[in-house]
Design a protein around this motif. Structure first.
Motif, short mmCIF file in Angstrom:
data_model
loop_
_atom_site.label_atom_id
_atom_site.label_comp_id
_atom_site.label_asym_id
_atom_site.label_seq_id
_atom_site.Cartn_x
_atom_site.Cartn_y
_atom_site.Cartn_z
N LEU A 48 76.71 66.17 53.45
CA LEU A 48 77.91 66.76 52.69
C LEU A 48 78.85 67.52 53.50
O LEU A 48 80.21 67.04 53.58
N GLU A 75 71.39 61.44 47.68
CA GLU A 75 72.38 62.21 47.29
C GLU A 75 72.99 61.48 46.00
O GLU A 75 72.88 60.46 45.95
N ARG A 79 77.94 64.23 43.06
CA ARG A 79 77.97 65.37 43.97
C ARG A 79 78.87 64.80 45.21
O ARG A 79 79.71 65.56 45.75
N LEU A 83 82.92 66.22 45.81
CA LEU A 83 82.99 66.98 47.12
C LEU A 83 84.44 67.41 47.61
O LEU A 83 84.72 68.47 48.10
N TRP A 86 85.08 70.73 45.76
CA TRP A 86 83.93 71.66 45.64
C TRP A 86 83.91 72.87 45.06
O TRP A 86 83.39 73.54 44.42
N ILE A 92 77.64 72.63 40.80
CA ILE A 92 77.03 71.53 41.62
C ILE A 92 76.62 71.69 42.74
O ILE A 92 75.61 70.89 43.20
N TYR A 93 76.99 72.49 43.75
CA TYR A 93 76.54 72.81 44.77
C TYR A 93 75.72 74.25 45.02
O TYR A 93 76.52 75.08 44.11
#
Length: 163
Positions: A48, A75, A79, A83, A86, A92-93
Motif C-alpha cells: 500500500l 490485496e 483497496r 488508495l 484513502w 476500507i483501511y
C-alpha cells in the motif's frame, strides 16, 4: 473524437536508459536497501505504501509493478482502486494503514518543507520504534525508485511478479 492510437506520446515514453545495466552496483544497493527497509513489516502494508508513493510521484512503471505484486500477495482490487482516496474511504483501511499512508504522503510531498508532528505522532502511535524506522526507510526507498524510473522513463506493462 477518441482514438486508440497515441502517436504523440510514443517517443516520449521510450526508456532513456536502463540504469540497472549501466550501474548494476546501484541497482544492487537499492534492492538491498529495499529488503532491509521492509524486513519485518506487513507485506500488505508495504505494498500500500509503495503504491501510494508511486501514485503521488506519477510513476507508471512502479504502479504497474506494485499493483501486480499487491494482487499476487492477496490485496483486494477494491483497496488498490481506492488508495488514491484513502482519506475518504472510511472502513476500507485500518487505522495503522491510514497512519502509514498519511506518513507516506508527508514524506513524499515535502512541499511544506517538513513532516508535521501530528502525522509523525499518528504513525508513532501505531508502530513500534523499529517498525517506524523501517516504514520511514521504505518510504524513502520507494521515492528513490520512483525518481529513477520516472527520470529514465521506464515503461510500464512488461513486469510480471515472481513466484
Amino acid at each position: 473524437m477518441t482514438t486508440n492510437e497515441n502517436t504523440t506520446t510514443t517517443a516520449q515514453h521510450t526508456p532513456r536508459m536502463f540504469l540497472h545495466q549501466l550501474a548494476p552496483e546501484v541497482q544492487k544497493a537499492m534492492y538491498a536497501l529495499h529488503q532491509a527497509a521492509t524486513k519485518g513489516l506487513e507485506p500488505s502494508l508495504v505494498e500500500l505504501v509503495l503504491i501510494r508513493a508511486s501514485q503521488l510521484n506519477h510513476c507508471a512503471f512502479c504502479l504497474d509493478m506494485h499493483t501486480k505484486d499487491a494482487v499476487k500477495a492477496g490485496e483486494t482490487t477494491e483497496r488498490i482502486m481506492l488508495l488514491s482516496a484513502w482519506e475518504e474511504a472510511h472502513g476500507i483501511y485500518t487505522e495503522k494503514e491510514r497512519a502509514a499512508l498519511a506518513l507516506t504522503e508527508a514524506v513524499t510531498v515535502l512541499t511544506d518543507g517538513f513532516v508535521p508532528d501530528e502525522v509523525y505522532d499518528r504513525a508513532a502511535a501505531h508502530f513500534e520504534p523499529e517498525e517506524l524506522a523501517r516504514l520511514i526507510s521504505t518510504i524513502v526507498t520507494i521515492n528513490s525508485w520512483n525518481r529513477i524510473a520516472v527520470t529514465t522513463r521506464l515503461a510500464p506493462g512488461a513486469y510480471e511478479p515472481r513466484g
